[in-house]
Design an enzyme around this catalytic site. Sequence first.
Site, PDB file in Angstrom:
ATOM      1  CB  CYS A 181      -0.915  -0.112   1.239  1.00 18.10           C
ATOM      2  SG  CYS A 181      -1.657   1.641   1.769  1.00 18.10           S
TER       3      CYS A 181
ATOM      4  CB  CYS B  85       0.570   1.548   4.136  1.00 16.77           C
ATOM      5  SG  CYS B  85      -1.068   1.374   4.083  1.00 16.77           S
TER       6      CYS B  85
END
Lengths: 290, 101
Positions: free
Chosen positions: B31, B34
């Site tokens: 991600c 993230c």
Amino acid sequence: MYDIIIIGAGPAGISAAIYAKRAGTNVLVLDNDNSELIKAHKIDNYYGFPEGISGSTLYDNGIQQAKNLEIDLKKEAVLNIKMNENMCYDVKTSDNIYTSDSVIFATGTKKAKPLIKGLNEFEGKGISYCAICDGFFYRKKDVVIIGDGDYALSEASDLVNIVNSITILTNGKEPGFENCNYKVDKRPITSINGDMKVEEIEFSDGSTLKTDGIFIAIGSAGASDFAKKMGIMTNNDNIKVNEHMETNIKGVYACGNITGGLLQVNKAVYEGAVAGLSAANYIKAKRKGA
Amino acid sequence: MEVLKLTTANFEETILKADKTAIVDFYADWCGPCKMQSPIIDKIAKEHDELVVGKLNVDDNGEIAVKYGVMSIPTLLIIKNGEIKKQFVGLTDESDILKEI
């Protein structure tokens, strides 16, 4: 391969392009032909035009000025931006993939979210703005995409191998794409219902559709959509920048309406100039280091 | 303090039964946002000994993500005495997080 790709061809984007080009960098401007400026009937408060000037004339003049400097300008909507393994950016448009060392967002702000009841309430609880980030949570589930153009199809392509089914809901609009491999439902949406998370969509005719997740991809992708995917810091859908127009990601800049504050041409021109110079400096430093 | 690596096995003991306010970062390795959230969480952990700060990989610990209704990452939870005080969805700035402590 370009040094800098600028997304948007309004006052901020063109100003950034002019300063970056004059600083000796290789620039591409991508224009989706959707500048707010074109819609301004008359601008009376911009320096140097005693009789005022129409937004569309000012916009056209800017484009011409860029062309005179032999700046590459293409009318293509951006669908996706990814950082690749060489720390460069792959910018995917409806027709091509371009690569650059730096990206400047000068997209303006996207029109407001549609007024669908429950849209804000369920964000992160079944409503997502990023297929590539959140698709994982919908493995083998039934999802819908609210959208009507190529951007919706692009999001669908990120989900198709993960989820069980995809339905595209255009919310009363005619789809901008000719045909696609997904089920398309054009009925207007009145609300998103659920208890703790999204459970169903209610249409204006009173019928409902059960769904596990909703991905929002309305119209063409805006800078805040890219920001969410790339991990660029935002504040109420505006991109956060410092005084050099740098975002929190190296090589990525933003200028004009997308940074918030005064939504005026003069502010966009100033920020564009700063972003263009900052990006050019970044390119020069990168060349030296290489 | 160091950031704790949270798992389904240690979540209750380290977070829910903690006598300090806890921040949990739900993330995955694939991600993009993230990765931008991660150093912000590291900095908070380092500078705030009065907090318990941990990261939970949703790929390896799906049960906890499901239990807390996490369907989008990064998601941050602020937990006090075993109860969720605040949930942030999407990349969140240090100052916005600390405001809720």
